[in-house]
Scaffold this motif. Structure first.
Motif, PDB file in Angstrom:
ATOM      1  N   ASP A 149       0.049  -7.533   9.437  1.00  0.00           N
ATOM      2  CA  ASP A 149       0.771  -6.342   9.894  1.00  0.00           C
ATOM      3  C   ASP A 149       0.121  -5.124   9.703  1.00  0.00           C
ATOM      4  O   ASP A 149      -0.220  -4.139  10.310  1.00  0.00           O
ATOM      5  CB  ASP A 149       2.189  -6.245   9.598  1.00  0.00           C
ATOM      6  N   VAL A 150      -0.156  -4.958   8.479  1.00  0.00           N
ATOM      7  CA  VAL A 150      -1.044  -3.881   7.885  1.00  0.00           C
ATOM      8  C   VAL A 150      -2.259  -3.514   8.269  1.00  0.00           C
ATOM      9  O   VAL A 150      -2.616  -2.555   8.628  1.00  0.00           O
ATOM     10  CB  VAL A 150      -1.067  -4.147   6.097  1.00  0.00           C
ATOM     11  N   ARG A 151      -2.889  -4.857   8.563  1.00  0.00           N
ATOM     12  CA  ARG A 151      -4.460  -4.695   8.998  1.00  0.00           C
ATOM     13  C   ARG A 151      -4.413  -3.596  10.415  1.00  0.00           C
ATOM     14  O   ARG A 151      -5.210  -2.799  10.618  1.00  0.00           O
ATOM     15  CB  ARG A 151      -5.155  -5.767   9.405  1.00  0.00           C
ATOM     16  N   SER A 152      -3.407  -3.796  11.194  1.00  0.00           N
ATOM     17  CA  SER A 152      -3.399  -3.098  12.532  1.00  0.00           C
ATOM     18  C   SER A 152      -3.278  -1.828  12.267  1.00  0.00           C
ATOM     19  O   SER A 152      -3.590  -0.939  13.313  1.00  0.00           O
ATOM     20  CB  SER A 152      -2.355  -3.918  13.390  1.00  0.00           C
ATOM     21  N   HIS A 153      -2.597  -1.265  11.125  1.00  0.00           N
ATOM     22  CA  HIS A 153      -2.459   0.065  11.074  1.00  0.00           C
ATOM     23  C   HIS A 153      -3.688   0.851  10.317  1.00  0.00           C
ATOM     24  O   HIS A 153      -3.600   2.053  10.223  1.00  0.00           O
ATOM     25  CB  HIS A 153      -1.253   0.464  10.314  1.00  0.00           C
ATOM     26  N   TYR A 154      -4.700   0.075   9.865  1.00  0.00           N
ATOM     27  CA  TYR A 154      -5.733   0.826   8.945  1.00  0.00           C
ATOM     28  C   TYR A 154      -6.323   2.052   9.660  1.00  0.00           C
ATOM     29  O   TYR A 154      -6.527   3.085   8.950  1.00  0.00           O
ATOM     30  CB  TYR A 154      -6.730  -0.171   8.605  1.00  0.00           C
ATOM     31  N   GLU A 155      -6.716   1.734  10.832  1.00  0.00           N
ATOM     32  CA  GLU A 155      -7.481   2.775  11.435  1.00  0.00           C
ATOM     33  C   GLU A 155      -6.619   3.893  11.848  1.00  0.00           C
ATOM     34  O   GLU A 155      -7.075   5.334  11.722  1.00  0.00           O
ATOM     35  CB  GLU A 155      -7.847   2.237  12.820  1.00  0.00           C
ATOM     36  N   ASP A 156      -5.491   3.659  12.263  1.00  0.00           N
ATOM     37  CA  ASP A 156      -4.473   4.860  12.407  1.00  0.00           C
ATOM     38  C   ASP A 156      -4.160   5.663  11.199  1.00  0.00           C
ATOM     39  O   ASP A 156      -4.362   6.886  11.156  1.00  0.00           O
ATOM     40  CB  ASP A 156      -3.147   4.378  12.881  1.00  0.00           C
ATOM     41  N   ILE A 157      -4.405   5.045  10.070  1.00  0.00           N
ATOM     42  CA  ILE A 157      -3.877   5.813   8.721  1.00  0.00           C
ATOM     43  C   ILE A 157      -5.251   6.479   8.504  1.00  0.00           C
ATOM     44  O   ILE A 157      -5.092   7.643   7.902  1.00  0.00           O
ATOM     45  CB  ILE A 157      -3.526   4.689   7.879  1.00  0.00           C
ATOM     46  N   ALA A 158      -6.398   5.991   8.602  1.00  0.00           N
ATOM     47  CA  ALA A 158      -7.514   6.570   8.419  1.00  0.00           C
ATOM     48  C   ALA A 158      -7.621   7.979   9.155  1.00  0.00           C
ATOM     49  O   ALA A 158      -8.121   8.747   8.739  1.00  0.00           O
ATOM     50  CB  ALA A 158      -8.715   5.645   8.662  1.00  0.00           C
ATOM     51  N   GLY A 190       1.495   6.611  -0.325  1.00  0.00           N
ATOM     52  CA  GLY A 190       1.707   4.922  -0.254  1.00  0.00           C
ATOM     53  C   GLY A 190       0.840   4.600   0.841  1.00  0.00           C
ATOM     54  O   GLY A 190       0.265   3.382   0.539  1.00  0.00           O
ATOM     55  N   LYS A 191       1.015   4.908   2.173  1.00  0.00           N
ATOM     56  CA  LYS A 191       0.211   4.371   3.177  1.00  0.00           C
ATOM     57  C   LYS A 191      -1.397   4.533   2.952  1.00  0.00           C
ATOM     58  O   LYS A 191      -1.973   3.767   3.378  1.00  0.00           O
ATOM     59  CB  LYS A 191       0.570   5.072   4.711  1.00  0.00           C
ATOM     60  N   THR A 192      -1.596   5.705   2.656  1.00  0.00           N
ATOM     61  CA  THR A 192      -3.171   6.064   2.509  1.00  0.00           C
ATOM     62  C   THR A 192      -3.613   5.169   1.218  1.00  0.00           C
ATOM     63  O   THR A 192      -4.820   4.595   1.548  1.00  0.00           O
ATOM     64  CB  THR A 192      -3.259   7.520   2.066  1.00  0.00           C
ATOM     65  N   ALA A 193      -2.693   4.886   0.185  1.00  0.00           N
ATOM     66  CA  ALA A 193      -3.267   4.093  -0.865  1.00  0.00           C
ATOM     67  C   ALA A 193      -3.758   2.736  -0.351  1.00  0.00           C
ATOM     68  O   ALA A 193      -4.906   2.137  -0.793  1.00  0.00           O
ATOM     69  CB  ALA A 193      -2.356   3.768  -1.738  1.00  0.00           C
ATOM     70  N   ARG A 194      -3.325   2.333   0.845  1.00  0.00           N
ATOM     71  CA  ARG A 194      -3.563   0.886   1.467  1.00  0.00           C
ATOM     72  C   ARG A 194      -5.028   0.872   1.850  1.00  0.00           C
ATOM     73  O   ARG A 194      -5.767  -0.279   1.717  1.00  0.00           O
ATOM     74  CB  ARG A 194      -2.496   0.748   2.563  1.00  0.00           C
ATOM     75  N   LEU A 195      -5.608   2.265   2.217  1.00  0.00           N
ATOM     76  CA  LEU A 195      -6.884   2.373   2.621  1.00  0.00           C
ATOM     77  C   LEU A 195      -7.936   1.795   1.486  1.00  0.00           C
ATOM     78  O   LEU A 195      -8.946   1.505   1.673  1.00  0.00           O
ATOM     79  CB  LEU A 195      -7.315   3.550   3.084  1.00  0.00           C
ATOM     80  N   LEU A 196      -7.338   2.121   0.321  1.00  0.00           N
ATOM     81  CA  LEU A 196      -8.080   1.916  -0.999  1.00  0.00           C
ATOM     82  C   LEU A 196      -8.317   0.324  -1.103  1.00  0.00           C
ATOM     83  O   LEU A 196      -9.434  -0.083  -1.556  1.00  0.00           O
ATOM     84  CB  LEU A 196      -7.559   2.485  -2.374  1.00  0.00           C
ATOM     85  N   VAL A 197      -7.379  -0.390  -0.714  1.00  0.00           N
ATOM     86  CA  VAL A 197      -7.475  -1.960  -0.858  1.00  0.00           C
ATOM     87  C   VAL A 197      -7.938  -2.788   0.327  1.00  0.00           C
ATOM     88  O   VAL A 197      -7.722  -3.641   0.313  1.00  0.00           O
ATOM     89  CB  VAL A 197      -6.182  -2.386  -1.616  1.00  0.00           C
ATOM     90  N   SER A 198      -8.126  -2.000   1.509  1.00  0.00           N
ATOM     91  CA  SER A 198      -8.378  -2.622   2.597  1.00  0.00           C
ATOM     92  C   SER A 198      -9.482  -3.612   2.770  1.00  0.00           C
ATOM     93  O   SER A 198      -9.186  -4.558   3.328  1.00  0.00           O
ATOM     94  CB  SER A 198      -8.883  -1.551   3.672  1.00  0.00           C
TER      95      SER A 198
END
Lengths: 680, 57
Positions: free
Chosen positions: A387-396, A301-309
């Motif tokens: 909110d989501v943008r702040s976590h992209y780097e962490d998730i990556a 779920g979280k990782t998928a966010r990277l696809l639409v970042s």
């Protein structure tokens, strides 16, 4: 024995009557009989053994049924089968032995009837001609056998008439074979004569002692009797000791075999242990990989966010921009502006007529605003993306770390699986080998050896006591004889026999020891001449044991026989045979041929050269039965340089099942040979 | 072969003459005869040697 001639009549592939004259030392001592595989070289070797010893089988025929072993030429039998006539097959060998000429002819008839071969031996004849030209003829097979055995004992036959590739088994002889060899060697070296003399004088001594005992009385009689009884006891103990010696040899041989098997199992055990470790590792790695995989699933779920970042970033920026422009939320709601336009009246009450500037401005304003629902959605979206943008780097970073760990574990797993596979192949079918039975067996042999050694010690101790007792009694006997002046003839006979027996025993011990040392030295000398450079770096001495088994030592004086190559074993055996012949001859010429079938099969280039250069000087007669893959121009050149090669025969195919023996001038041999023989 | 006999004879020289003679004869017989026959043959030799020795004494 120097073989002069062999005449073959319908024997094996040799149809009709064919002849070979051997180089006999008068103008060279080397004969080469050359032919491709299947042309009959071994047939010539077979003919020699058949004629001399009546042997129909070679060691290679062990698995062959007697009925399938045809000595008689098959095509000739076929040709005469319709006429129901038997074929007479004959081998005639002429040889010299210390000035006497011997001619042996052995015949066997064969007939082919209804597809079945019948063979029947038809007798043997020996004609012996002495130096004065007097001849005697014998047809008694037993007598002929004895005469031939006198010349070349059957037990020693394999030393001088042999298959070159199998000769190396001389170095692998079992205890029983070594015993046989030692009997033959002792005969060759005339030691058996000495031993017979020893035994005869011992028997004589006992007989005289018995006579003396029968006549002697009183103290003297008792001493004589005791001496005799001690002697008998000594013989029994010595016999028992011999038995124990043999048993010890067997037991030690067996322990060696068990150790070899255990060693194999230990190697496998190490491999099994390694396999257990690898298997555990495999399981751990698989477990880790499964864990990483599960984690990746959880993070989908979280990782998928990277696809639409990228898209999310664009949307956020768009909304943010509008927010900064105060377009959302709009300062006045759209529905209110719609009402003002429809009522054509401002909030302050001023009329707003269509077409006027005010009206246009309000319309423009309205167009910039968004409906409330959309506005709310956009604001919510803006908050969410913020909110989501702040976590992209962490998730990556987390995802990348997880993927790396997965990749490493996966690689390691593949390597582990490959290693496991390789181990499985090594372990093979012996996986289930159980060492415990072998260990128990070994322990029982060890225990047996201990008991035998203890028995040995006990007997030796008893023998020592007996020996001391005998010396004391003999001394007592002499004193009594002196005192009582018993010098009668019987006592003297017994004494003389005893003294002679002891003298022969001493000489025997000295002589056998000296002979073995001499054989060892000569064998070492020859061996080092035959070895290649590499072999000479490692191997140093050949030593002949008391049972005439041979051992080779390396430069650190460690036994090295188990580690030498088959080729080195072969030349070691040849060196031993040459040394044996040399010592047996002393300064005389030893009349015994070296008859070698397939002499070079396992030998390297250098070994062959050394053999060809040296052996003609070490023996009286050298007969080589060689194939085209063993004997080429290289070998021919070396042999020619010795000036000892003067007979060359080529075995040529002459139709199915037939071979012709053709004599070729040695000088023209190159025309028939290949430049470089194979098999180096 | 001859040299071996000579070697043995050389080694026999350190023994008394009667022992040398009996041993040499035993060796000669042993070349062609089995042990039992050698023993029987030697009996006569022993008697002769003893008698010759006594005669000398």
């Amino acid at each position: 024995m120097i073989i002069k001639k062999m005449i073959l009549t319908n024997f094996r592939q040799f149809r009709g009557t064919q002849e070979i004259e051997f180089a006999d030392g008068s103008n060279g001592n080397v004969t080469v009989i050359f032919g491709e595989n299947g042309r009959g070289k071994t047939g010539i070797y077979r003919a020699l053994l058949f004629c001399l010893y009546g042997e129909k089988r070679l060691s290679q025929d062990a698995q062959v049924d007697e009925s399938e072993l045809y000595l008689v030429n098959y095509p000739e039998m076929e040709a005469l089968s319709e006429r129901r006539k038997p074929v007479k097959s004959r081998v005639n060998v002429e040889f010299m032995h210390y000035g006497q000429m011997f001619q042996i002819e052995r015949t066997i008839n064969g007939m082919l009837e209804n597809g079945i071969v019948f063979q029947e031996e038809r007798g043997v004849r020996l004609v012996k001609t002495d130096k004065d030209g007097n001849s005697t003829t014998t047809r008694d097979p037993n007598e002929i056998s004895e005469m031939v055995e006198e010349i070349l004992d059957r037990g020693l036959r394999e030393y001088f008439l042999f298959d070159g590739e199998k000769i190396e088994r001389l170095t692998r002889a079992s205890p029983e074979q070594r015993r046989e060899i030692s009997i033959g060697v002792r005969k060759l070296l005339d030691i058996d004569t000495l031993e017979t003399a020893m035994k005869a004088t011992n028997r004589l001594k006992k007989q005289f002692d018995q006579e003396l005992e029968n006549r002697a009385t009183g103290e003297y009689g008792q001493v004589i009797k005791q001496l005799r009884e001690n002697d008998e006891r000594k013989s029994q103990l010595e016999h028992k000791l011999d038995g124990i010696d043999q048993e010890l040899v067997h037991a030690r041989h067996e322990i060696k075999n068990v150790d070899i098997q255990l060693e194999k199992i230990r190697e496998i055990r190490d491999l099994l242990d390694e396999r257990i470790i690898l298997d555990r590792k495999r399981q751990d790695l698989q477990s880790q990989i499964d864990g990483f995989f599960q984690e990746m699933k959880n993070r989908t779920g979280k990782t998928a966010r990277l696809l639409v970042s990228n898209t999310a970033e664009k949307v956020f920026n768009h909304i943010d921009k509008r927010k900064k422009k105060h377009e959302i939320p709009s300062e006045i709601r759209r529905d209110l502006i719609d009402r003002l336009i429809s009522e054509e009246q401002c909030i302050c009450g001023t009329p707003i007529k269509p077409g006027t500037d005010q009206y246009q401005k309000i319309v423009l304003w309205r167009n910039k605003t968004t409906d409330t629902l959309t506005e709310d959605s956009m604001l919510n979206l803006w908050r969410y993306l913020s909110d989501v943008r702040s976590h992209y780097e962490d998730i990556a970073v987390q995802t990348e770390t997880l993927l790396q760990k997965y990749a490493v574990a996966n690689n390691e797993l593949h390597v582990t699986l490959r290693n496991l596979e390789s181990l499985r192949e090594k372990i093979g079918s012996s996986e289930r080998a159980d060492a415990s039975k072998l260990e128990k067996h070994r322990q029982s042999i060890e225990s047996k050896i201990n008991n035998l050694e203890m028995g040995q010690d006990k007997i030796q101790e008893e023998l020592k006591i007996l020996q001391d007792e005998q010396e004391r009694l003999n001394q007592q006997r002499k004193e009594i004889e002196k005192e009582q002046e018993i010098r009668d003839e019987m006592a003297k006979r017994a004494e003389l026999s005893a003294d002679t027996n002891q003298a022969l025993k001493n000489i025997h011990e000295e002589f056998t020891g000296e002979t073995r040392d001499l054989i060892s030295r000569k064998a070492t000398e020859y061996f080092l001449k035959l070895l290649d450079e590499e072999g000479r770096q490692t191997l140093r001495d050949i030593v002949v044991d008391s049972d005439y088994s041979i051992q080779v030592y390396d430069r650190w004086r460690k036994p090295f026989l188990a580690n030498i190559s088959a080729g080195q074993r072969q030349i070691m055996s040849i060196a031993f045979i040459a040394a044996l012949a040399g010592v047996a001859a002393g300064t005389e010429v030893f009349e015994m041929p070296l008859f070698m079938d397939t002499p070079f099969g396992r030998l390297s280039h250098e070994h062959r050269r050394n053999l060809l250069e040296n052996v003609p000087d070490w023996c009286n007669q050298w007969v080589l039965l060689a194939t085209d893959t063993e004997f080429g121009r290289f070998e021919a050149r070396i042999l020619r340089n010795t000036n000892q090669w003067n007979k060359f025969y080529v075995l040529k195919g002459a139709g199915p099942g037939n071979t012709n023996i053709e004599s070729v001038d040695v000088a023209l041999a190159d025309g028939l040979l290949i430049e470089e023989a194979e098999g180096y | 072969m001859v040299k071996k006999q000579q070697l043995i004879k050389e080694k026999l020289k350190k023994f008394p003459p009667d022992v040398q003679e009996l041993a040499s004869q035993a060796l000669e017989y042993a070349e062609t005869m089995p042990e039992k026959i050698v023993t029987e043959q030697l009996k006569g030799i022993v008697r002769r040697i003893i008698k010759d020795k006594e005669a000398l004494e």
